[in-house]
Design an enzyme around this catalytic site. Structure first.
Site, mmCIF file in Angstrom:
data_model
loop_
_atom_site.group_PDB
_atom_site.id
_atom_site.type_symbol
_atom_site.label_atom_id
_atom_site.label_comp_id
_atom_site.label_asym_id
_atom_site.label_seq_id
_atom_site.Cartn_x
_atom_site.Cartn_y
_atom_site.Cartn_z
ATOM 1 N N GLU A 239 0.966 -1.099 0.010
ATOM 2 C CA GLU A 239 -0.056 -0.085 0.113
ATOM 3 C C GLU A 239 0.983 1.161 0.054
ATOM 4 O OE1 GLU A 239 -2.296 -0.299 3.654
ATOM 5 O OE2 GLU A 239 -1.088 0.404 4.924
ATOM 6 N N ASN A 274 8.697 0.764 12.995
ATOM 7 C CA ASN A 274 7.066 0.723 12.736
ATOM 8 C C ASN A 274 6.642 0.109 14.216
ATOM 9 O OD1 ASN A 274 6.847 1.484 10.137
ATOM 10 N ND2 ASN A 274 7.835 -0.409 9.628
ATOM 11 N N GLU A 314 -6.908 1.340 13.873
ATOM 12 C CA GLU A 314 -6.156 2.213 13.831
ATOM 13 C C GLU A 314 -6.258 2.925 12.401
ATOM 14 O OE1 GLU A 314 -2.376 0.058 14.137
ATOM 15 O OE2 GLU A 314 -2.709 -0.609 16.158
ATOM 16 N N GLU A 327 -5.766 -0.414 9.938
ATOM 17 C CA GLU A 327 -6.037 -1.807 10.197
ATOM 18 C C GLU A 327 -6.786 -1.859 11.476
ATOM 19 O OE1 GLU A 327 -2.212 -3.440 10.833
ATOM 20 O OE2 GLU A 327 -1.878 -3.132 12.861
ATOM 21 N N ARG A 331 -8.050 -7.797 19.128
ATOM 22 C CA ARG A 331 -7.216 -8.314 20.351
ATOM 23 C C ARG A 331 -7.421 -7.323 21.233
ATOM 24 N NH1 ARG A 331 -2.366 -6.050 19.565
ATOM 25 N NH2 ARG A 331 -1.352 -6.126 17.666
#
Length: 703
Positions: A239, A274, A314, A327, A331
């Site tokens: 992406e 990241n 997010e 994304e 969880r």
């Protein structure tokens, strides 16, 4: 989506407007008490390790639920094993042979009679096959359904679903990429830079930024390997990389009855590789309207996949405050404590309650912002060496008071190469952001971690950095932009050097007083000493006793440089030295060791070598020759402890600058090591599968 240009078509809009503004602390705080008297579970198994396993166990214990730990051979003496009511060994240290083995965890469940499983984060937490295996055995998964995990845990499918739910997404290719050549072709079509990402990845693993064709090919190989090793899924997609964005996320809770709430955002922009390093809640830049829009979109997406349990959506936010879906993590997030701190909610308790079939006991209007919270992820890594992981035994470990520390660590714990290098998540809360920052400074200054390298130095420098303190312009590129040549430690100004010298003076004065304690001579209460640290060097005159001291500073040409006064209750034998200066400000250092020239002192997180001696001693040192450093330019040493995954050269090969030499895996991250110059290989001392130590010689080159 621009913050001020959004159609008000969500039924929750009015509630978000009220709930997303700072409010007084809610009088009714829904934690474990919300489920008092309700049937949940008798026993749950936590399919994880370390701090998150302990965190889940704490809430379970409050709810009267017994817990089962699972552990690998490497974790036999870990904190989570001792904290649980029962513990079951599930195999060797590599996660692929233990924590990722569904069959072994299922055996542990059947052996102990656990009725439900909390997966924590990482490992099997977003594995739909694991969720299905539990359902097939009548065991409840404390998390979303198999369908939701598959839909949102798969980054490719989640982007397609987000688009269909009218959630704004990042441009890219939403299909599986099979080869490096295909990755390069698609990257060129999208336009560099791009992000190569693992469809089943997360936590910074299985993703790389590619700025050109070579980067793309390398990213394809490493992401594929990392993703398979960490998640058992090597599918990749590409992406567009949004340059210099903010990373902001929305925590949600949904039950099976369609009830859902969105929590105030968490700002997660301080990252390296990241992976998040510092988080805070709420963000300093979001307006109530933008907060509402993001919460609405997060719930729209959750409802589109019939979501149940806790999840996090997010977003990347650009400089114009346009936000894009990145994304959804199906969880509990690592950084969930700061949401709990500003809302008074226990997210784990809600997850357990939802899994047991109970409706959410809170509504959107119950979720209010109270104060500000910060979280620092304390890692066993070396920021001075590009964040390379550190392994070893913690010879001293003491968590700070006045802060929440979620950890799976105790004195004597060994940090191994097999797992994530996190030591703890340290979080602080304050009525204001300034108060939360002040508490974090004190927490980091008094956090005692001895035996291996850690990143407290970096954390301490960041929270004092003017750009971070302001907060308005931070982005995910913060660390790269502020430390372009690598992290160099907390900067020491002339004023800070004088503070450090003053505290060193008290240490030295105590030392001299102790030498006189057994003699008939009176102990000295003053002295003149030479101080040197980094580029700062000067003389300091110390005078005082009984915890009160005064200092005068002079240049080497005897020019007056200023004076200070402090009070302290420190005495020899204490590692922590806290002082209050005449202006009311405080300073805390840690005394690591003494040597013939002075001290090793941890000052504002960074370990510094301090020379502190009399003028006579200074003169004598001029006549002592320093040892010559060994020339190691002809060999390559291991930059970190880890396991060799591949070797690309052999003796006699002539390599060029940038050529791949070998790939080293440490703590679930793969690192490709390249040659830094053109030269010939004389000897290769490693092979695939070898475990190596930091600074071990791996390759020898010809002169």
């Amino acid at each position: 989506v621009h913050g001020g240009e959004y159609s008000d078509n969500c039924i929750l809009s009015n509630m978000f407007r009220l709930a997303c503004r700072p409010q007084p602390i809610p009088s009714r705080r829904f934690t474990v008490e919300a489920y008092k008297g309700l049937k949940t579970f008798d026993k749950i198994l936590i399919a994880n390790r370390g701090e998150i396993a302990v965190r889940v166990m704490k809430t379970a214990r409050k709810m009267g639920i017994k817990t089962v730990a699972v552990y690998s051979d490497a974790d036999a003496n870990s904190k989570h094993v001792h904290y649980a009511d029962e513990a079951v060994n599930i195999g060797p240290p590599p996660s692929s042979e233990s924590y990722l083995r569904v069959d072994r965890i299922m055996d542990a469940i059947l052996k102990t009679g656990a009725q439900a499983v909390h997966p924590g984060y990482g490992f099997l937490s977003e594995n739909s096959k694991f969720s299905k295996a539990l359902a097939d055995h009548g065991v409840k998964f404390i998390g979303p359904s198999e369908f939701s995990i598959h839909a949102m845990g798969d980054k490719i499918e989640s982007k397609k679903l987000a688009l269909s739910a009218k959630v704004h997404t990042i441009p890219g290719f939403n299909g599986v990429i099979e080869t490096a050549d295909e990755a390069v072709r698609i990257a060129k079509e999208i336009g560099f830079p791009v992000m190569v990402k693992a469809s089943g990845g997360g936590g910074g693993k299985g993703m790389r930024i590619a700025w050109n064709e070579r980067d793309t090919r390398e990213a394809f190989v490493l992401c594929k390997q990392e993703s398979m090793a960490s998640f058992g899924d090597d599918r990749l997609f590409v992406e567009k990389f949004i340059e210099s964005p903010r990373h902001i996320e929305i925590q949600i809770l949904m039950d099976r009855f369609g009830n859902g709430v969105a929590f105030p955002e968490r700002e997660c922009s301080i990252q390296r590789r990241n992976q998040k390093v510092i988080e805070e809640a709420p963000s300093v830049v979001l307006t109530p309207e933008i907060r509402r829009h993001m919460g609405e979109q997060a719930l729209m997406l959750a409802r589109a996949v019939k979501y149940e349990s806790a999840g996090t959506v997010e977003f990347l936010v650009d400089k114009h405050k346009n936000f894009y879906f990145l994304e959804m993590n199906t969880r509990l997030q690592v950084e969930h404590p700061i949401t709990e701190q500003i809302t008074g909610q226990d997210l784990v308790a809600h997850m357990i309650g939802i899994a047991a079939g109970h409706p959410l006991p809170i509504k959107q209007e119950d979720v209010k912002i109270h104060g500000h919270a910060l979280e620092c992820r304390v890692y066993a890594e070396d920021p001075f060496r590009k964040y390379l992981p550190s392994i070893g035994r913690l010879t001293k470990y003491e968590e700070p008071s006045g802060a929440r520390c979620d950890s799976g660590i105790v004195d004597g714990t060994e940090i191994t190469m097999f797992y994530d290098p996190m030591i703890s998540k340290t979080s602080t809360w304050g009525e204001t952001r300034s108060e939360a920052l002040a508490k974090m400074r004190n927490a980091l200054d008094t956090y005692q971690i001895v035996g291996l390298n850690h990143n407290v130095c970096l954390l301490r420098a960041v929270i004092d950095h003017p750009r971070f303190v302001d907060g308005a312009t931070i982005t995910t590129k913060f660390l790269e932009e502020e430390y372009p040549k690598g992290f160099q430690g907390y900067p020491i100004t002339p004023a800070l050097a004088q503070r450090l010298a003053a505290m060193s003076g008290v240490i030295r004065l105590f030392s001299e007083q102790r030498e006189f304690s057994s003699s008939l001579k009176s102990a000295p209460t003053s002295g003149r000493f030479y101080f040197s640290c980094l580029e700062h060097s000067f003389f300091v005159e110390v005078a005082g006793a009984a915890g009160k001291y005064e200092f005068n500073f002079f240049s080497e040409s005897n020019e007056a440089l200023g004076s200070l006064a402090l009070t302290t209750s420190w005495h020899p034998g204490m590692r922590i030295f806290a002082a209050t200066f005449a202006d009311g400000s405080t300073e805390t250092i840690q005394i690591a060791s003494t040597n013939t020239k002075g001290y090793q002192i941890q000052f504002r997180g960074t370990m510094r070598t301090v020379e502190f001696m009399t003028e006579t001693e200074k003169g004598l040192w001029k006549h002592i020759k320093e040892l010559e450093k060994e020339d190691n330019s002809k060999w390559l040493q291991s930059p970190m402890p880890g396991q060799v995954k591949s070797v690309s050269v052999k003796a006699g090969d002539k390599v060029v600058t940038g050529q791949e030499l070998f790939v080293l895996e440490a703590m679930k991250m793969r690192n490709m090591v390249r040659s830094d110059r053109d030269r010939e290989v004389l000897e290769v001392k490693i092979k695939e599968g070898d475990n190596v130590a930091v600074d071990q010689v791996l390759i020898v080159f010809k002169d």
